[in-house]
Design a protein around this motif. Sequence first.
Motif, PDB file in Angstrom:
ATOM      1  N   LEU A 140       0.846  -1.193   0.000  1.00 13.70           N
ATOM      2  CA  LEU A 140       0.000   0.000   0.000  1.00 13.70           C
ATOM      3  C   LEU A 140       0.882   1.243   0.000  1.00 13.70           C
TER       4      LEU A 140
ATOM      5  N   PRO B 175      -1.469  -2.018   6.553  1.00 14.10           N
ATOM      6  CA  PRO B 175      -2.922  -1.850   6.728  1.00 14.10           C
ATOM      7  C   PRO B 175      -3.339  -1.447   8.137  1.00 14.10           C
TER       8      PRO B 175
ATOM      9  N   SER C 156      -3.835   2.239   8.524  1.00 15.75           N
ATOM     10  CA  SER C 156      -4.630   2.872   7.467  1.00 15.75           C
ATOM     11  C   SER C 156      -5.588   3.930   8.001  1.00 15.75           C
ATOM     12  N   LYS C 157      -6.034   3.776   9.261  1.00 15.52           N
ATOM     13  CA  LYS C 157      -6.970   4.767   9.808  1.00 15.52           C
ATOM     14  C   LYS C 157      -6.319   6.146   9.919  1.00 15.52           C
TER      15      LYS C 157
ATOM     16  N   SER D  35      -6.131   7.548   6.280  1.00 11.27           N
ATOM     17  CA  SER D  35      -7.441   7.951   5.756  1.00 11.27           C
ATOM     18  C   SER D  35      -7.892   9.320   6.262  1.00 11.27           C
TER      19      SER D  35
ATOM     20  N   VAL E 139      -4.238   7.042  -2.717  1.00  9.75           N
ATOM     21  CA  VAL E 139      -3.835   5.725  -2.205  1.00  9.75           C
ATOM     22  C   VAL E 139      -3.819   4.699  -3.336  1.00  9.75           C
TER      23      VAL E 139
ATOM     24  N   VAL F 215     -11.343   4.193  -1.010  1.00  9.96           N
ATOM     25  CA  VAL F 215     -10.204   3.976  -0.115  1.00  9.96           C
ATOM     26  C   VAL F 215     -10.642   3.380   1.217  1.00  9.96           C
ATOM     27  N   LEU F 216     -11.619   4.004   1.870  1.00 12.04           N
ATOM     28  CA  LEU F 216     -12.075   3.510   3.168  1.00 12.04           C
ATOM     29  C   LEU F 216     -12.705   2.128   3.048  1.00 12.04           C
TER      30      LEU F 216
ATOM     31  N   MET G 117      -9.842  -0.392   2.717  1.00  8.25           N
ATOM     32  CA  MET G 117      -9.157  -0.552   3.999  1.00  8.25           C
ATOM     33  C   MET G 117      -9.998  -1.385   4.957  1.00  8.25           C
ATOM     34  N   ASP G 118     -11.298  -1.164   4.919  1.00  7.60           N
ATOM     35  CA  ASP G 118     -12.212  -1.927   5.767  1.00  7.60           C
ATOM     36  C   ASP G 118     -12.180  -3.402   5.380  1.00  7.60           C
TER      37      ASP G 118
ATOM     38  N   ARG H 153      -8.800  -5.032   6.482  1.00  4.21           N
ATOM     39  CA  ARG H 153      -8.594  -5.058   7.934  1.00  4.21           C
ATOM     40  C   ARG H 153      -9.564  -5.986   8.642  1.00  4.21           C
TER      41      ARG H 153
END
Length: 245
Positions: free
Chosen positions: A99, A137, A140-141, A144, A150, A197-198, A201-202, A205
Amino acid sequence: MGANHINLHQLRLTPHNYAKLAARKYTYSHGLKVTVLDSELAALEVLRWNFAEQINFPINYCSFQFKNQFQTLAGRMRSAKYIINSYEALTQTGLIRTLSAIGTVAQMLSLRENFKLAKIDTDLYFFVSKEKLFFHPTVSKFVSLFSLIVSVQYHSSSTKQGVNYHYPFVDVLINKRKIFVEKATVTQLIVLEAENVLKFMDLIRFGFLAKIENAVQNTKLQQSFADIQDLARFEVLEYGVQEIM
């Protein structure tokens, strides 16, 4: 003596058995490799008969598609540990996921400060330049929080007897033998749309497979994940039998 269970394997057409199999007029499926469709149909018929007659005898059918994935996965897992970076992660398929994020100098300075304040392990990110970083990862929060570009890229690791210098590699000593572990590019850089993106990532994760499966059952979710569902083939193993081509 009897038997405690039976393992059934799908036949493959190879240069070594071509002459004998060709004489039998089988039907072949063309995928990653050429497989014998008739052998799969025969195995499925045995499973159907075992179930219909309520014999309940342990029978395992291993299709080429399924077996090949796990053999490939095992090889990738063995070699990846020698060449994966601490800010990268392995997918369920054994691929190395990288990433990255690009932003302004000011954004990167703020992000770096956030990492320090949160006491994030420095092994989980790497600033390549003042405007780009690689990140794991698990952080990632933090990434974001900024409007960064990204991207994701996938690589495959494998052991080689020699190197061709096309890809990065390391040399390691295993059982007193020097071998090379290569990190080959599987995909080019895939830029994620800002609105995805979110979601992505969700997925990585909290379980890519579960989310995708839920999306199939839910029209609203399916529309939500449609743009990034293509990445599932790099993230999770495929189940079922091979599609006929």
